[in-house]
Design a protein around this motif. Structure first.
Motif, PDB file in Angstrom:
ATOM      1  N   GLY A  30       0.806  -1.216   0.000  1.00 42.45           N
ATOM      2  CA  GLY A  30       0.000   0.000   0.000  1.00 42.45           C
ATOM      3  C   GLY A  30       0.843   1.271   0.000  1.00 42.45           C
ATOM      4  N   LYS A  31       0.184   2.350  -0.394  1.00 41.94           N
ATOM      5  CA  LYS A  31       0.855   3.637  -0.564  1.00 41.94           C
ATOM      6  C   LYS A  31       1.402   4.185   0.763  1.00 41.94           C
ATOM      7  N   HIS A  32       0.679   3.981   1.845  1.00 42.55           N
ATOM      8  CA  HIS A  32       1.111   4.484   3.152  1.00 42.55           C
ATOM      9  C   HIS A  32       2.466   3.873   3.545  1.00 42.55           C
ATOM     10  N   TYR A  33       2.583   2.558   3.417  1.00 45.46           N
ATOM     11  CA  TYR A  33       3.843   1.908   3.780  1.00 45.46           C
ATOM     12  C   TYR A  33       4.959   2.298   2.811  1.00 45.46           C
ATOM     13  N   ALA A  34       4.637   2.445   1.541  1.00 46.77           N
ATOM     14  CA  ALA A  34       5.646   2.858   0.556  1.00 46.77           C
ATOM     15  C   ALA A  34       6.222   4.224   0.925  1.00 46.77           C
ATOM     16  N   ARG A  35       5.355   5.128   1.366  1.00 50.49           N
ATOM     17  CA  ARG A  35       5.830   6.450   1.811  1.00 50.49           C
ATOM     18  C   ARG A  35       6.685   6.328   3.065  1.00 50.49           C
ATOM     19  N   GLU A  36       6.309   5.429   3.962  1.00 53.26           N
ATOM     20  CA  GLU A  36       7.090   5.203   5.180  1.00 53.26           C
ATOM     21  C   GLU A  36       8.500   4.713   4.838  1.00 53.26           C
ATOM     22  N   VAL A  37       8.594   3.815   3.876  1.00 51.44           N
ATOM     23  CA  VAL A  37       9.895   3.311   3.437  1.00 51.44           C
ATOM     24  C   VAL A  37      10.710   4.452   2.833  1.00 51.44           C
ATOM     25  N   GLN A  38      10.082   5.281   2.005  1.00 56.38           N
ATOM     26  CA  GLN A  38      10.785   6.414   1.391  1.00 56.38           C
ATOM     27  C   GLN A  38      11.296   7.385   2.445  1.00 56.38           C
TER      28      GLN A  38
END
Length: 107
Positions: A30-38
């Motif tokens: 999901g987008k939320h976790y992808a942003r967290e990784v970034q």
């Protein structure tokens, strides 16, 4: 004593890897976790401005220069320190679960 501040530079390849990681994580988690990784990658990259030499050396490579790494969640950020010019060059970003031989070809 104030330490030297290094300029952190992503190679084009590292920039592409960062985008690929975002896309992969977005599709998988999901987008939320992808942003967290970034954000984690950005935060760890910015920490390299101070004392990049303090990070461990990545030993599994065939390069003629020293490669160090830092961790952001499940990812290794691999970089080279150029002390004379005051730069940290981020070479690639790889997941810990990836094959070390694949990483060796990139650095």
């Amino acid at each position: 004593m104030v330490g030297k501040v290094f300029r952190v530079i992503f190679t084009r390849y590292a920039q592409r890897r960062r985008q690929q990681i975002f896309d992969f994580e977005k599709n998988l988690n999901g987008k939320h976790y992808a942003r967290e990784v970034q954000r984690a990658i950005d935060k760890e990259s910015q920490k390299l401005q101070k004392l990049p030499e303090a990070h461990p050396t990545y030993l599994n490579h065939d390069s003629n220069y020293e490669i160090k790494y830092t961790k952001a969640l499940d990812y290794k950020i691999m970089f080279q320190v150029l002390k004379k010019v005051g730069e940290v060059i981020i070479l690639t970003i790889r997941n810990d679960a990836e094959d070390p031989d694949k990483i060796r070809d990139e650095v």
